[in-house]
Design a protein around this motif. Structure first.
Motif, PDB file in Angstrom:
ATOM      1  N   ARG A   1      20.825 -23.408  -9.624  1.00  0.00           N
ATOM      2  CA  ARG A   1      21.128 -24.739 -10.125  1.00  0.00           C
ATOM      3  C   ARG A   1      19.873 -25.546 -10.431  1.00  0.00           C
ATOM      4  O   ARG A   1      19.793 -26.236 -11.443  1.00  0.00           O
ATOM      5  CB  ARG A   1      21.973 -25.488  -9.086  1.00  0.00           C
ATOM      6  CG  ARG A   1      22.424 -26.860  -9.491  1.00  0.00           C
ATOM      7  CD  ARG A   1      23.331 -27.473  -8.444  1.00  0.00           C
ATOM      8  NE  ARG A   1      22.759 -27.477  -7.112  1.00  0.00           N
ATOM      9  CZ  ARG A   1      22.115 -28.518  -6.583  1.00  0.00           C
ATOM     10  NH1 ARG A   1      21.981 -29.620  -7.265  1.00  0.00           N
ATOM     11  NH2 ARG A   1      21.623 -28.444  -5.357  1.00  0.00           N
ATOM     12  N   VAL A   2      18.888 -25.449  -9.581  1.00  0.00           N
ATOM     13  CA  VAL A   2      17.717 -26.313  -9.675  1.00  0.00           C
ATOM     14  C   VAL A   2      16.771 -25.888 -10.795  1.00  0.00           C
ATOM     15  O   VAL A   2      16.277 -26.711 -11.551  1.00  0.00           O
ATOM     16  CB  VAL A   2      16.955 -26.325  -8.327  1.00  0.00           C
ATOM     17  CG1 VAL A   2      15.700 -27.146  -8.412  1.00  0.00           C
ATOM     18  CG2 VAL A   2      17.856 -26.835  -7.233  1.00  0.00           C
ATOM     19  N   TRP A   3      16.510 -24.585 -10.902  1.00  0.00           N
ATOM     20  CA  TRP A   3      15.520 -24.082 -11.854  1.00  0.00           C
ATOM     21  C   TRP A   3      16.050 -22.793 -12.456  1.00  0.00           C
ATOM     22  O   TRP A   3      15.576 -21.707 -12.168  1.00  0.00           O
ATOM     23  CB  TRP A   3      14.195 -23.887 -11.137  1.00  0.00           C
ATOM     24  CG  TRP A   3      13.030 -23.533 -11.971  1.00  0.00           C
ATOM     25  CD1 TRP A   3      12.906 -23.627 -13.342  1.00  0.00           C
ATOM     26  CD2 TRP A   3      11.783 -23.018 -11.499  1.00  0.00           C
ATOM     27  NE1 TRP A   3      11.668 -23.204 -13.737  1.00  0.00           N
ATOM     28  CE2 TRP A   3      10.952 -22.830 -12.626  1.00  0.00           C
ATOM     29  CE3 TRP A   3      11.288 -22.718 -10.256  1.00  0.00           C
ATOM     30  CZ2 TRP A   3       9.667 -22.341 -12.536  1.00  0.00           C
ATOM     31  CZ3 TRP A   3      10.003 -22.234 -10.141  1.00  0.00           C
ATOM     32  CH2 TRP A   3       9.201 -22.058 -11.271  1.00  0.00           C
ATOM     33  N   LYS A   4      17.031 -22.919 -13.307  1.00  0.00           N
ATOM     34  CA  LYS A   4      17.713 -21.748 -13.867  1.00  0.00           C
ATOM     35  C   LYS A   4      16.769 -20.841 -14.655  1.00  0.00           C
ATOM     36  O   LYS A   4      16.946 -19.635 -14.690  1.00  0.00           O
ATOM     37  CB  LYS A   4      18.879 -22.189 -14.739  1.00  0.00           C
ATOM     38  CG  LYS A   4      20.003 -22.789 -13.939  1.00  0.00           C
ATOM     39  CD  LYS A   4      21.165 -23.180 -14.815  1.00  0.00           C
ATOM     40  CE  LYS A   4      22.263 -23.760 -13.937  1.00  0.00           C
ATOM     41  NZ  LYS A   4      23.473 -24.076 -14.687  1.00  0.00           N
ATOM     42  N   GLN A   5      15.760 -21.399 -15.289  1.00  0.00           N
ATOM     43  CA  GLN A   5      14.826 -20.609 -16.085  1.00  0.00           C
ATOM     44  C   GLN A   5      13.923 -19.731 -15.220  1.00  0.00           C
ATOM     45  O   GLN A   5      13.290 -18.816 -15.720  1.00  0.00           O
ATOM     46  CB  GLN A   5      13.943 -21.519 -16.954  1.00  0.00           C
ATOM     47  CG  GLN A   5      14.710 -22.350 -17.946  1.00  0.00           C
ATOM     48  CD  GLN A   5      15.225 -23.653 -17.334  1.00  0.00           C
ATOM     49  OE1 GLN A   5      15.092 -23.912 -16.137  1.00  0.00           O
ATOM     50  NE2 GLN A   5      15.856 -24.471 -18.153  1.00  0.00           N
ATOM     51  N   PHE A   6      13.847 -19.999 -13.922  1.00  0.00           N
ATOM     52  CA  PHE A   6      13.002 -19.219 -13.015  1.00  0.00           C
ATOM     53  C   PHE A   6      13.423 -17.753 -13.023  1.00  0.00           C
ATOM     54  O   PHE A   6      12.590 -16.855 -12.996  1.00  0.00           O
ATOM     55  CB  PHE A   6      13.083 -19.811 -11.609  1.00  0.00           C
ATOM     56  CG  PHE A   6      12.293 -19.059 -10.574  1.00  0.00           C
ATOM     57  CD1 PHE A   6      10.924 -18.974 -10.654  1.00  0.00           C
ATOM     58  CD2 PHE A   6      12.938 -18.449  -9.513  1.00  0.00           C
ATOM     59  CE1 PHE A   6      10.194 -18.295  -9.696  1.00  0.00           C
ATOM     60  CE2 PHE A   6      12.222 -17.773  -8.542  1.00  0.00           C
ATOM     61  CZ  PHE A   6      10.845 -17.699  -8.641  1.00  0.00           C
ATOM     62  N   CYS A   7      14.701 -17.508 -13.069  1.00  0.00           N
ATOM     63  CA  CYS A   7      15.241 -16.145 -13.086  1.00  0.00           C
ATOM     64  C   CYS A   7      16.604 -16.220 -13.788  1.00  0.00           C
ATOM     65  O   CYS A   7      17.648 -16.217 -13.141  1.00  0.00           O
ATOM     66  CB  CYS A   7      15.357 -15.620 -11.663  1.00  0.00           C
ATOM     67  SG  CYS A   7      15.503 -13.850 -11.549  1.00  0.00           S
TER      68      CYS A   7
END
Length: 186
Positions: free
Chosen positions: A134-140
């Protein structure tokens, strides 16, 4: 700390500085991306005076070469914008400016961690939720690693899949405790 004597660097320093000062790099004009910097209307002159006094005191005590302080209110309006001193080091002949780029290294870590803890306290974040959910979807962004990633990284497919799985499980708690293993998770 490592029982290494680097005294020879002190002996070489004057020669290195002289060489750099003689180079064309040393006196390159400083281009300002801001043009002339004016104090914004509405800035708090008392706050600016106090900040400038603190910076100047630090400079007199030898604890400070130069710096910038900009204070914004909750609406993003500038309340104070102060610069003092020089760029330091081999650029100590150049005054500090409002738009000079300063290397901050790890100075933002404490502020970021504090804000993360406040956001957990206030219910915006969770320590144990994977950050990619939810917080940093682009991370993975994908459940499975991209099909050719193992080839591009020159790693075995199963190792890439294992690291990808770990990356998808990284939580805020891992990051704040320096236990995320990011050096090996790509």
């Amino acid at each position: 700390r490592f029982s290494v004597n680097l005294g020879y660097l002190d002996a070489l320093r004057p020669y290195a500085e002289k060489g750099l000062r003689m180079s064309s790099f040393y006196d390159l004009p400083q281009k300002s991306s801001m043009g002339g910097v004016d104090i914004p209307k509405g800035a708090d002159s008392l706050l600016e005076t106090k900040l400038l006094n603190v910076l100047e005191e630090l400079q007199r005590e030898g604890k400070f070469v130069g710096g910038q302080v900009c204070v914004l209110d909750k609406d993003g309006k500038t309340q104070a914008d102060v610069v003092c001193g020089t760029l330091g080091g081999l650029r100590s002949h150049i005054p500090m400016s409002h738009d000079a780029l300063i290397l901050g290294y790890s100075t933002t870590k404490a502020v970021t961690a504090t804000l993360a803890h406040i956001m957990v306290r206030d219910g915006y974040l969770s320590y144990d939720e994977p950050v990619c959910e939810r917080v940093w979807k682009q991370f993975c962004p994908f459940e499975d690693p991209p099909p050719k990633l193992h080839r591009d990284l020159k790693m075995a497919r199963d190792e890439v899949e294992q690291r990808w799985k770990w990356k998808r499980e990284i939580t805020l708690r891992h990051i704040l405790n320096h236990a995320a293993g990011l050096w090996s998770a790509f």
